[in-house]
Design a protein around this motif. Sequence first.
Motif, short mmCIF file in Angstrom:
data_model
loop_
_atom_site.label_atom_id
_atom_site.label_comp_id
_atom_site.label_asym_id
_atom_site.label_seq_id
_atom_site.Cartn_x
_atom_site.Cartn_y
_atom_site.Cartn_z
N ALA A 90 57.96 1.84 -17.32
CA ALA A 90 58.62 1.20 -18.45
C ALA A 90 59.30 -0.11 -18.07
N ARG A 146 56.16 -4.33 -19.14
CA ARG A 146 55.40 -4.14 -20.37
C ARG A 146 54.49 -5.36 -20.60
N SER A 170 56.31 -1.14 -28.10
CA SER A 170 56.75 -0.51 -26.86
C SER A 170 57.82 -1.35 -26.17
N GLU A 189 61.05 -0.95 -28.08
CA GLU A 189 61.65 0.37 -27.87
C GLU A 189 62.31 0.45 -26.49
N VAL A 190 61.58 0.04 -25.46
CA VAL A 190 62.10 0.15 -24.10
C VAL A 190 63.35 -0.72 -23.92
N ASP A 213 66.38 0.35 -26.13
CA ASP A 213 67.11 1.48 -25.53
C ASP A 213 67.99 1.01 -24.38
N ARG A 214 67.48 0.09 -23.59
CA ARG A 214 68.27 -0.39 -22.45
C ARG A 214 69.46 -1.22 -22.92
#
Length: 271
Positions: free
Chosen positions: A87, A90, A244, A247-248, A251-252
């Motif tokens: 992750a 990307r 993606s 999202e990654v 979240d971070r």
Amino acid sequence: MPKRAYRVAYDGRPFHGFQRQPDVPTVEDALFDALRDADVLDLGASKPAGYAAAGRTDAGVFALAQTVAFDAPGWLTPRAFSGLLSADVRVWASADVPDGFHATHDAESRAYEYHLYAPGADLDLARAAADRLVGTHDFADLTAATDGSTRRRLSSATVERDGDFLVMSVRAEGFLWELVRRLVTLVRAVATGSVPVERVDRACSPGSLDDHEIPPPAPPGGLVFVDAVYPGVTFVPDDRAVESVREVFGDRAVEASTRGRVCRTVADRVG
């Protein structure tokens, strides 16, 4: 196989920079290991055929649009490439490019942003300092590079305020090692009143600064490689791969905000 260029985003914190180095993890290692696992890169090959990258980033530096190009099979879409990676890295867009395309040499310009926490800094002074950086200068005193020409032309250098942060954006055909982060330190010193704006002119004239006046590089975590421009090349985002990335990194962002809030609670209440 046809040659394809890819846009790559990454969180630089787990890596010792972009370019491969002995015995430490790098972003290139992650890319090449993924390609080996997918049999795109032969076990005995050091890198894919026709491979080149837009530039290098140091340990801890982030990227939005690092660009790599190599001879790639048709099935290796951005979403497929991302599926081979952790992750932290990307791949989110691609473009078919001519066989002679070179991701390093064919870049017309590259751009970086630095997000600087500076709630007390004067925006007008920061902009005045940035304005003096535009044009061709010898940045020998603002780089850790030890060979080759230290002259570079900055086509733009701007500063905007975003809450407690100053966001400095710079664009040039190419950059020297640590140059952007040292420019950030210099602009911050002017914006906080630590040094006069004329210090910028002296910094762009090698030998004009005493050793203690040479600005050190700002921390790498605030720096993002945001763009590399290639005339005639149009990158097509892959919707699922873009999602993606969102999202990654979304979240971070939440994790970082939560961690910052907890740290502030401890700092404010101790004692």
